[in-house]
Scaffold this motif. Structure first.
Motif, PDB file in Angstrom:
ATOM      1  N   THR A 108      17.457   5.361   4.689  1.00  0.00           N
ATOM      2  CA  THR A 108      16.305   5.081   3.828  1.00  0.00           C
ATOM      3  C   THR A 108      16.478   5.835   2.512  1.00  0.00           C
ATOM      4  O   THR A 108      17.131   6.892   2.466  1.00  0.00           O
ATOM      5  CB  THR A 108      14.971   5.516   4.473  1.00  0.00           C
ATOM      6  N   ALA A 109      15.899   5.282   1.439  1.00  0.00           N
ATOM      7  CA  ALA A 109      15.877   6.013   0.175  1.00  0.00           C
ATOM      8  C   ALA A 109      15.021   7.258   0.371  1.00  0.00           C
ATOM      9  O   ALA A 109      13.969   7.204   1.004  1.00  0.00           O
ATOM     10  CB  ALA A 109      15.296   5.135  -0.925  1.00  0.00           C
ATOM     11  N   ALA A 110      15.486   8.379  -0.120  1.00  0.00           N
ATOM     12  CA  ALA A 110      14.787   9.647   0.103  1.00  0.00           C
ATOM     13  C   ALA A 110      13.348   9.559  -0.379  1.00  0.00           C
ATOM     14  O   ALA A 110      13.076   9.004  -1.454  1.00  0.00           O
ATOM     15  CB  ALA A 110      15.503  10.778  -0.622  1.00  0.00           C
ATOM     16  N   PRO A 111      12.409  10.071   0.410  1.00  0.00           N
ATOM     17  CA  PRO A 111      11.009  10.082  -0.032  1.00  0.00           C
ATOM     18  C   PRO A 111      10.821  11.073  -1.174  1.00  0.00           C
ATOM     19  O   PRO A 111      11.712  11.874  -1.466  1.00  0.00           O
ATOM     20  CB  PRO A 111      10.258  10.528   1.231  1.00  0.00           C
ATOM     21  N   VAL A 112       9.674  10.998  -1.817  1.00  0.00           N
ATOM     22  CA  VAL A 112       9.347  11.941  -2.888  1.00  0.00           C
ATOM     23  C   VAL A 112       8.164  12.793  -2.455  1.00  0.00           C
ATOM     24  O   VAL A 112       7.326  12.364  -1.671  1.00  0.00           O
ATOM     25  CB  VAL A 112       9.019  11.212  -4.211  1.00  0.00           C
ATOM     26  N   SER A 113       8.129  14.006  -2.963  1.00  0.00           N
ATOM     27  CA  SER A 113       7.023  14.916  -2.655  1.00  0.00           C
ATOM     28  C   SER A 113       6.936  15.959  -3.751  1.00  0.00           C
ATOM     29  O   SER A 113       7.924  16.238  -4.455  1.00  0.00           O
ATOM     30  CB  SER A 113       7.237  15.599  -1.304  1.00  0.00           C
ATOM     31  N   LEU A 114       5.765  16.547  -3.893  1.00  0.00           N
ATOM     32  CA  LEU A 114       5.609  17.631  -4.855  1.00  0.00           C
ATOM     33  C   LEU A 114       6.496  18.809  -4.500  1.00  0.00           C
ATOM     34  O   LEU A 114       7.051  19.480  -5.375  1.00  0.00           O
ATOM     35  CB  LEU A 114       4.142  18.073  -4.910  1.00  0.00           C
ATOM     36  N   GLU A 115       6.634  19.062  -3.212  1.00  0.00           N
ATOM     37  CA  GLU A 115       7.479  20.176  -2.780  1.00  0.00           C
ATOM     38  C   GLU A 115       8.921  19.967  -3.223  1.00  0.00           C
ATOM     39  O   GLU A 115       9.577  20.893  -3.723  1.00  0.00           O
ATOM     40  CB  GLU A 115       7.416  20.313  -1.252  1.00  0.00           C
TER      41      GLU A 115
END
Length: 229
Positions: free
Chosen positions: A72-79
């Motif tokens: 999967t395409a890497a998720p995004v997060s504020l961290e």
């Protein structure tokens, strides 16, 4: 000539470059399952080079690999955005400091040239959405990497380049939701002038502020739109 050069690239490298570009431009959404049949259709390549490319991208952190769910395409997060920013601040500031110490006339000329091309694109677009323009994206990175180019550590430069690309993914995602585009021409020009004056302390401080404020603006837009957690 250009087409011949493209096809001279090994299939695995072509797959890597094409897939990496699509993920960085968010053509494959963060968290999207990267199905092999879809990738084969989109990129016109067989499964073998695509699997090799996906494995390389997993090492970069742009793809997540799972034995049961595949890629999967890497998720995004504020961290993650904060971590990418923290590392950029450490590495880019160190590389700029060394570049100012070691840079020669050619290094200075390359910075001026990179800024010139970046400025020309911004002039051409005026108040338009230049931040989504592919040429601007390339010239923007060229300028930032030109600042660091006199650093003696090639490994540090490679890491800085990879981190720039990861932060660019967040920036491009935020542009979809930003109401007022942030024009950076003045900031880049000020950074260039201070770097060329060899005022190392001020130049490093300005680059630190530039990277930090960009990340803060991106985070604010994405958090407001509930794109990241």
């Amino acid at each position: 000539m250009g087409a011949k050069e493209t096809f001279d690239i090994p299939l695995s490298e072509r797959a890597f470059q094409l897939l990496r570009g699509k993920i960085l431009r968010c053509e494959y959404e963060p968290g999207e399952k990267l199905k092999m049949d879809t990738l084969q259709r989109d990129l016109g390549l067989s499964s073998s080079p695509l699997r090799e490319a996906l494995s390389r991208l997993a090492v970069e952190g742009l793809v997540v690999s799972d034995e049961r769910r595949g890629f999967t395409a890497a998720p995004v997060s504020l961290e993650d955005l904060r971590e990418v920013t923290r590392l950029r601040l450490m590495l880019d500031c160190e590389a700029l400091s060394e570049s100012i110490d070691c840079g020669d006339d050619q290094w200075e000329a390359n910075i001026v040239a990179a800024f010139h091309w970046l400025s020309r694109i911004e002039e051409r677009h005026g108040e338009g959405p230049l931040t989504l323009d592919a040429d601007w994206t390339i010239r923007h990175k060229d300028f930032h990497m030109a600042l660091l180019a006199a650093c003696k550590s090639r490994k540090l430069i490679r890491l800085s380049s990879a981190l720039f690309d990861q932060s660019e993914r967040y920036r491009r995602l935020s542009i979809r939701y930003r109401v007022e585009p942030r024009q950076k021409a003045a900031e880049h020009g000020q950074i260039m002038e201070v770097v060329l004056s060899r005022n190392k302390a001020e130049a490093v401080a300005m680059l630190h502020d530039h990277i930090s404020r960009t990340a803060d603006n991106v985070a604010a837009v994405l958090e407001k739109r509930s794109v990241v957690t």
